[in-house]
Enzyme design. Structure first.
Site, mmCIF file in Angstrom:
data_model
loop_
_atom_site.group_PDB
_atom_site.id
_atom_site.type_symbol
_atom_site.label_atom_id
_atom_site.label_comp_id
_atom_site.label_asym_id
_atom_site.label_seq_id
_atom_site.Cartn_x
_atom_site.Cartn_y
_atom_site.Cartn_z
ATOM 1 C CG HIS A 159 141.782 98.109 109.101
ATOM 2 N ND1 HIS A 159 142.805 97.659 110.170
ATOM 3 C CD2 HIS A 159 140.669 97.541 109.140
ATOM 4 C CE1 HIS A 159 141.763 96.554 110.895
ATOM 5 N NE2 HIS A 159 140.525 96.477 109.974
ATOM 6 C CB CYS A 160 147.522 96.908 107.857
ATOM 7 S SG CYS A 160 148.219 98.162 107.140
ATOM 8 C CG PHE A 161 149.429 98.479 113.554
ATOM 9 C CD1 PHE A 161 148.561 98.453 114.617
ATOM 10 C CD2 PHE A 161 150.746 99.347 113.466
ATOM 11 C CE1 PHE A 161 149.202 99.218 115.769
ATOM 12 C CE2 PHE A 161 151.157 100.151 114.625
ATOM 13 C CZ PHE A 161 150.535 100.128 115.791
#
Length: 276
Positions: A159-161
């Site tokens: 994941h990232c943001f």
């Protein structure tokens, strides 16, 4: 039955839901996990996820908080871009494009007077961002770690943001490395467009919270108008721009993987794990 919700996060999925050649329960993707609640943590445990690859920059983690994952799940902080040795902005890609939209003075015919011109400008900005992805500090390190974990048989959530740009880039390269067709790769990538409403709401909330007093209505209107689908959504041409950089700079995906320190033996092991 496939799990399609992760309480406290959004844009969550088992990549095998779309890439049906993959074994379920091996590669997951989502938005940030900073608001994961008890039900979300229970879901991670039920899915058997052992590792989380967090691609957010150190500033994002400090600002938004670390992932609230259960004990026993290893979190790998893989900032992309990694500013330890890079002077570039460490905002999320869509944030960088959004800032450009807000500060554009119209000198290049991009004043944003219409929703179409805003979206066109956003599309150009996001394409520029993706074009730089492969050579950004931290990109190859992140890919190397994810591939290594998958090759070791460890179920990974990346994941990232928002779970759409940096995550989309890494997941797309994993899928291509194991031999999936381009249309399948793009189909998984484009599923992030289903989560644009949640992302728009989250960013609007973040903008509001950065001010001590309520924003003037005209400022809210101006800001929200620039939260266009070009910034918040994904397009096949964004991914194609990143892939073109790989070919132009490294000759092929194989060249990019080798430069990242990923051996063919590791790729073969990952293929065996993901495809069965």
């Amino acid at each position: 039955m496939a799990v399609r919700e992760l309480p406290g996060a959004w844009n969550f999925r088992d990549v095998a839901d779309t890439a049906t050649a993959l074994r379920p329960g091996r590669l997951f993707r989502s938005s940030e996990l900073s608001r994961l609640d008890d039900a979300g943590r229970a879901t991670l445990r039920r899915l058997g996820i052992t590792d989380v690859a967090d691609l957010r920059s150190s500033r994002e983690v400090a600002r938004r908080g670390p992932g609230r994952v259960p004990d026993g799940i290893d979190v790998h902080l893989l900032p992309f871009p990694d500013l330890a040795d890079d002077d570039a902005d460490d905002s999320a890609p869509h944030e960088t494009a959004f800032k450009r939209l807000l500060t554009n003075d119209g000198s290049n015919g991009e004043s944003g007077e219409s929703s179409q011109s805003i979206n066109d400008a956003a599309t150009r900005y996001m394409t520029d961002e993706y074009r730089q992805f492969p050579t950004r500090n931290g990109a190859q390190r992140a890919l190397h770690r994810v591939v290594t974990l998958l090759a070791a048989g460890r179920p990974v959530l990346t994941h990232c943001f928002a779970g759409k740009d940096r995550t989309g880039f890494v997941v797309a390269l994993v899928l291509e490395a194991v031999g999936l067709d381009r249309d399948v790769i793009v189909a998984d990538y484009l599923r992030s467009n289903d989560s644009v409403p949640q992302l728009r709401a989250r960013i609007s909330e973040m903008i509001q919270q950065r001010f001590d007093t309520e924003l003037a209505p005209e400022v809210v209107t101006f800001t929200k108008a620039r939260l266009s689908d070009g910034v918040l959504g994904v397009r096949a041409e964004y991914l194609a721009a990143a892939r073109q950089t790989i070919d132009e700079t490294y000759g092929s995906l194989g060249g990019y993987l080798r430069d990242a320190g990923i051996s063919q033996a590791t790729v073969n092991r990952m293929r065996g794990v993901l495809l069965g």
